[in-house]
Every structure is written in C-alpha cells, then in structure tokens.
Design an enzyme around this catalytic site. Structure first.
Site, PDB file in Angstrom:
ATOM      1  N   CYS A  29     -25.836 -25.023   7.905  1.00  0.00           N
ATOM      2  CA  CYS A  29     -26.035 -25.874   8.926  1.00  0.00           C
ATOM      3  C   CYS A  29     -24.832 -25.903   9.898  1.00  0.00           C
ATOM      4  O   CYS A  29     -24.902 -26.402  11.028  1.00  0.00           O
ATOM      5  CB  CYS A  29     -26.614 -27.119   8.702  1.00  0.00           C
ATOM      6  SG  CYS A  29     -28.090 -27.122   7.394  1.00  0.00           S
ATOM      7  N   ASN A  64     -35.262 -29.900  10.564  1.00  0.00           N
ATOM      8  CA  ASN A  64     -33.886 -29.527  10.362  1.00  0.00           C
ATOM      9  C   ASN A  64     -33.797 -27.967  10.662  1.00  0.00           C
ATOM     10  O   ASN A  64     -34.756 -27.248   9.588  1.00  0.00           O
ATOM     11  CB  ASN A  64     -33.502 -29.913   9.061  1.00  0.00           C
ATOM     12  CG  ASN A  64     -31.996 -29.427   8.732  1.00  0.00           C
ATOM     13  OD1 ASN A  64     -31.442 -28.490   9.393  1.00  0.00           O
ATOM     14  ND2 ASN A  64     -31.620 -29.722   7.770  1.00  0.00           N
ATOM     15  N   HIS A 116     -25.568 -32.186  14.089  1.00  0.00           N
ATOM     16  CA  HIS A 116     -26.391 -31.270  13.428  1.00  0.00           C
ATOM     17  C   HIS A 116     -27.845 -32.336  13.201  1.00  0.00           C
ATOM     18  O   HIS A 116     -27.596 -33.287  12.662  1.00  0.00           O
ATOM     19  CB  HIS A 116     -25.956 -30.671  12.360  1.00  0.00           C
ATOM     20  CG  HIS A 116     -26.959 -30.215  11.382  1.00  0.00           C
ATOM     21  ND1 HIS A 116     -28.024 -29.244  11.714  1.00  0.00           N
ATOM     22  CD2 HIS A 116     -27.321 -30.370  10.038  1.00  0.00           C
ATOM     23  CE1 HIS A 116     -28.723 -28.877  10.652  1.00  0.00           C
ATOM     24  NE2 HIS A 116     -28.498 -29.491   9.599  1.00  0.00           N
TER      25      HIS A 116
HETATM   26  N1  ACO Z   1     -43.110 -38.038   0.780  1.00  0.00           N
HETATM   27  C1  ACO Z   1     -43.091 -39.140   0.210  1.00  0.00           C
HETATM   28  N2  ACO Z   1     -42.236 -39.403  -0.767  1.00  0.00           N
HETATM   29  C2  ACO Z   1     -41.329 -38.591  -1.000  1.00  0.00           C
HETATM   30  C3  ACO Z   1     -41.063 -37.430  -0.245  1.00  0.00           C
HETATM   31  C4  ACO Z   1     -42.086 -37.223   0.651  1.00  0.00           C
HETATM   32  N3  ACO Z   1     -41.918 -36.172   1.239  1.00  0.00           N
HETATM   33  N4  ACO Z   1     -39.844 -36.956  -0.656  1.00  0.00           N
HETATM   34  C5  ACO Z   1     -39.460 -37.740  -1.733  1.00  0.00           C
HETATM   35  N5  ACO Z   1     -40.200 -38.618  -1.893  1.00  0.00           N
HETATM   36  C6  ACO Z   1     -39.867 -39.736  -2.900  1.00  0.00           C
HETATM   37  C7  ACO Z   1     -39.234 -39.441  -3.853  1.00  0.00           C
HETATM   38  O1  ACO Z   1     -39.747 -38.860  -4.831  1.00  0.00           O
HETATM   39  C8  ACO Z   1     -38.590 -40.760  -4.405  1.00  0.00           C
HETATM   40  O2  ACO Z   1     -39.548 -41.384  -5.220  1.00  0.00           O
HETATM   41  P1  ACO Z   1     -39.236 -42.160  -6.299  1.00  0.00           P
HETATM   42  O3  ACO Z   1     -38.245 -43.414  -6.232  1.00  0.00           O
HETATM   43  O4  ACO Z   1     -40.388 -42.643  -7.136  1.00  0.00           O
HETATM   44  O5  ACO Z   1     -38.351 -41.514  -7.265  1.00  0.00           O
HETATM   45  C9  ACO Z   1     -38.483 -41.699  -3.279  1.00  0.00           C
HETATM   46  O6  ACO Z   1     -39.267 -40.928  -2.018  1.00  0.00           O
HETATM   47  C10 ACO Z   1     -37.035 -41.840  -2.516  1.00  0.00           C
HETATM   48  O7  ACO Z   1     -36.631 -40.098  -2.654  1.00  0.00           O
HETATM   49  P2  ACO Z   1     -35.016 -39.930  -2.053  1.00  0.00           P
HETATM   50  O8  ACO Z   1     -34.741 -38.571  -2.478  1.00  0.00           O
HETATM   51  O9  ACO Z   1     -34.077 -41.028  -2.924  1.00  0.00           O
HETATM   52  O10 ACO Z   1     -35.118 -40.291  -0.510  1.00  0.00           O
HETATM   53  P3  ACO Z   1     -33.937 -40.343   0.448  1.00  0.00           P
HETATM   54  O11 ACO Z   1     -34.074 -41.716   1.154  1.00  0.00           O
HETATM   55  O12 ACO Z   1     -32.569 -39.838   0.092  1.00  0.00           O
HETATM   56  O13 ACO Z   1     -34.519 -39.178   1.600  1.00  0.00           O
HETATM   57  C11 ACO Z   1     -33.887 -36.898   2.001  1.00  0.00           C
HETATM   58  C12 ACO Z   1     -34.451 -37.763   1.161  1.00  0.00           C
HETATM   59  C13 ACO Z   1     -34.570 -36.926   3.301  1.00  0.00           C
HETATM   60  C14 ACO Z   1     -33.988 -35.451   1.657  1.00  0.00           C
HETATM   61  C15 ACO Z   1     -32.372 -37.490   2.137  1.00  0.00           C
HETATM   62  O14 ACO Z   1     -31.696 -37.512   1.212  1.00  0.00           O
HETATM   63  C16 ACO Z   1     -31.695 -36.324   3.287  1.00  0.00           C
HETATM   64  O15 ACO Z   1     -31.720 -36.216   4.474  1.00  0.00           O
HETATM   65  N6  ACO Z   1     -30.392 -35.831   2.745  1.00  0.00           N
HETATM   66  C17 ACO Z   1     -29.735 -34.922   3.601  1.00  0.00           C
HETATM   67  C18 ACO Z   1     -30.072 -33.921   3.874  1.00  0.00           C
HETATM   68  C19 ACO Z   1     -29.220 -32.897   4.580  1.00  0.00           C
HETATM   69  O16 ACO Z   1     -28.569 -33.310   5.451  1.00  0.00           O
HETATM   70  N7  ACO Z   1     -29.137 -31.684   4.308  1.00  0.00           N
HETATM   71  C20 ACO Z   1     -28.021 -30.811   4.891  1.00  0.00           C
HETATM   72  C21 ACO Z   1     -28.490 -29.674   5.630  1.00  0.00           C
HETATM   73  S1  ACO Z   1     -29.549 -28.372   4.986  1.00  0.00           S
HETATM   74  C22 ACO Z   1     -29.084 -27.054   4.721  1.00  0.00           C
HETATM   75  O17 ACO Z   1     -27.905 -26.846   4.775  1.00  0.00           O
HETATM   76  C23 ACO Z   1     -29.916 -25.839   4.575  1.00  0.00           C
END
Ligand code: ACO
Length: 329
Positions: free
Chosen positions: A112, A286, A256
């Site tokens: 990214c 993203n 980003h």
């Molecule tokens: N729908 C419903 N529930 C979901 C989903 C979904 N699509 N995905 C995850 N959940 C659930 C999980 O299973 C979890 O349930 P549990 O508590 O029963 O275990 C709950 O939701 C919370 O999940 P988290 O992973 O803790 O959710 P979080 O608030 O951290 O959000 C996310 C996840 C959106 C991925 C976030 O962590 C994020 O944006 N991270 C950074 C991503 C990023 O910046 N990436 C860099 C670039 S990518 C690249 O370089 C290619």
C-alpha cells in the site's frame, strides 16, 4: 529546474460489488462493514482484465491532462503487488501499450506504500539526471480481487481494484519542486502479519498451497491497525517538520484508504481537521498501491486540490512499509 505534477489520471472497472452483494457470499453485514471500515462498495475487474489494463486507462488520462504522448515518457514506474506476470513486469506491458518506446520501465513492490515509494524513486531519478528524465510516469495499479479469499470475511470485505497515475515533468522553469519532503520506512520484522504466503520461490504454487488458500492476502487486522496509526502519525510529523510548515498550512491530507477509522485516527494526531482530509474509501475499498493515486486524481479534477496547495500523503502497508510525503501542487 522544477519538477512538477503535470497530470493525474485514474480508472476503476465498471463492475461494482456492494456490501449487500457480500452479505450473500460470507457471514457479514452492510452495517458491520460500514461501521468498522467505512466501505460501502468496491470495483472489481473482469476476469480477463489484468492490472496493466487498469494502469493503461489511468495513464492515458494523466498523459492527456499533461498534454504529452507516450513517446515523450522517459521512465515508467508501476507500483503493484498484483502484476500481470512475475515477469515481464507490468511496466514492460504498459510501455508497449502506451507506445513509450524511449522509456525504461519497471515494477516496484511496496504494497500500500507503493505510490509513495515510486514517487520518491521517480523524483530522485529526475533530480539526479535532469537531462535524461523529463517525463516520468508513476502508476499505482492493483487487481486485488485476484488475491482476495472470497470465502474469508476477515479480508474479502476490504479490497477492491483500480489504478491511479501521476505524471512528473521537469519543465525547465525555476519554480518549486512538487516533492517538498518525505519520510519513508520499512520494517521487515513485521512481514508475517500481512502477506501472501505462497506463489514465490519459498512456496511455489502447488496443489497443497492452493488448497490451503495461500495465494490470498493474509492479514492480522488488529495488529496492523495499531501499528498503522502510530507509524503514519510519526512520518507525517517528520515531514511537516522537514518541510518547515505547520498543520494549518496543509491544504489537504491524502491518506492511503485502508480503513476510515485509521484515517480519522491519524488526522487529528497530525493537527489537521477532518474537513481537510480526503476520503473515498466508501466507493473503492482498499486498493493498495492504487488508493492514493485514485484520491489525488479525484481531488485534482474536483478542484479540492488547487495550484500551490500543500498536500500531505500518508501510507502504510505490507512489508511492513510506511511513510509520508509533502507535495506542492
Ligand atoms: N463481518 C462481520 N464480522 C466480522 C467481519 C465481517 N466482514 N470480519 C471480522 N468480523 C468479526 C470478527 O470475527 C470478530 O468477531 P469475534 O469478536 O467474535 O472474534 C469481530 O468481528 C471483530 O473483529 P476484529 O478483527 O477485531 O475487527 P476490527 O475492528 O479490528 O476490524 C479490520 C478489522 C477492518 C480488518 C481492521 O482491523 C483493519 O482495518 N485493519 C488494518 C487494515 C490495514 O490497514 N491494512 C494495511 C493495508 S493492506 C495491504 O498492504 C495489502
């Protein structure tokens, strides 16, 4: 001599995949996706449309804005983690389509952060060899849909396809350069938390790797989230200090687009109010290396970026890679 941004361009495929569509594919909800990420829809390329085609269409628009032809390009840098092939590079494929016979071309892989890394390389080339590199085309282009596991709700709701291009020009004048300051970083020690495990020399494609879903993006989202905020804030502050400008003098922050919650956590810590932060993740998700280019082009064409503006870019991605860059338009 001054190096300036002479053109921008962007392209997304026609097909739109909405959160409602995803509700039919995995156990998720429009409400979860919107509140946790800010994403409402993303664009998905056709199966036979490669990354180079997305890059080509974005590049044509940047060349048109700059008023130059493919033959005038001296170098092409394509930032991507989804090249058409391992080799030849997407840059080579693009060169042929653009008719950029005189350009030397390559891909740059920094996930990214790819557009920031590529702008740094392109700008440095142009400063070092001003006679040789008068027009350098930088493109972030991704077909992330082909490395997304559409059965995994943790990741499949996040990503989309698209391309954004920036044409740098050395116009021979004495004005200011477009790259005012930059601060780029890498920490390979965190490589495990965001990666595509197979398909490289360590684990070449096999029946086992395919069955284990190892040709898709694997991410520890929570860990990435925490690191991303601090890293982009620190890089942003360093860049403002190096440029000698205050947060009040920043006309627009272009981050980003990984998650709206990350974006709205970074901006206040940099001292920039939300209304001076560009966000379009709701429409595209993203798009990795493409995201900042997609934003820049939309901001330029809609008049949100004007001549003379100070624009702060921030990025974070797999590697880990991250950084910030201050552009003067
Ligand atoms: N729908 C419903 N529930 C979901 C989903 C979904 N699509 N995905 C995850 N959940 C659930 C999980 O299973 C979890 O349930 P549990 O508590 O029963 O275990 C709950 O939701 C919370 O999940 P988290 O992973 O803790 O959710 P979080 O608030 O951290 O959000 C996310 C996840 C959106 C991925 C976030 O962590 C994020 O944006 N991270 C950074 C991503 C990023 O910046 N990436 C860099 C670039 S990518 C690249 O370089 C290619």
């Amino acid at each position: 001599m001054s190096i300036r941004i002479a053109g921008t361009g962007s392209y997304v495929p026609d097909r739109i995949l909405t959160n409602a569509d995803l509700e039919k594919m995995v156990e998720t909800s429009d409400e979860w996706i919107r509140t946790r990420t800010g994403i409402e829809e993303r664009h998905i390329a056709a199966p036979d449309q490669p990354t180079s085609d997305l890059a080509y269409r974005a590049s044509l628009k940047a060349l048109e804005m700059a008023g130059i032809t493919g033959e005038q390009i001296d170098a092409i840098v394509v930032a991507t983690i989804t090249p058409d092939y391992v080799f030849p590079s997407t840059g080579c494929v693009l060169q042929d389509r653009l008719g950029a016979k005189g350009a030397f071309c390559f891909d740059l892989e920094a996930a990214c952060s790819g557009l920031l890394y590529s702008l740094e390389v392109a700008y440095s080339l142009m400063k070092t060899h001003p006679q040789r590199y008068k027009h350098v085309l930088v493109i972030g282009a991704e077909k992330l849909s082909c490395i997304t596991d559409w059965t995994n709700r943790n990741t499949c709701v996040l990503f989309g396809d698209g391309a954004g291009a920036v044409l740098l020009e050395n116009d021979g004048s004495d004005g200011p350069d477009c790259v005012v300051a930059s601060d780029l970083h890498t920490d390979g020690g965190y490589g495990e938390i965001l990666k595509m495990p197979a398909g490289g020399s360590l684990a070449p494609a096999s029946k086992e790797t395919v069955e284990a879903h190892e040709h898709f993006i694997h991410m520890e989202g929570k860990e990435v989230f925490k690191l991303a905020v601090n890293a982009m804030v620190n890089a942003g502050k360093t860049v403002l200090e190096e440029a000698g400008i205050t947060p009040e003098e920043v006309n627009l922050v272009v981050p980003h687009q990984a998650n709206s919650r990350i974006i709205y956590a970074v901006a206040p810590r940099l001292g920039v109010p939300d209304e001076r932060v560009f966000i379009n993740i709701n429409h595209y998700g993203n798009t990795s290396a493409a995201s900042i280019g997609l934003c820049l082009d939309e901001a330029v064409r809609s008049g949100r970026i004007k001549k003379g503006d100070n624009v702060l870019l921030t990025a974070f991605g797999g590697g880990l890679t991250w950084g910030a860059m201050l552009l003067k338009f």
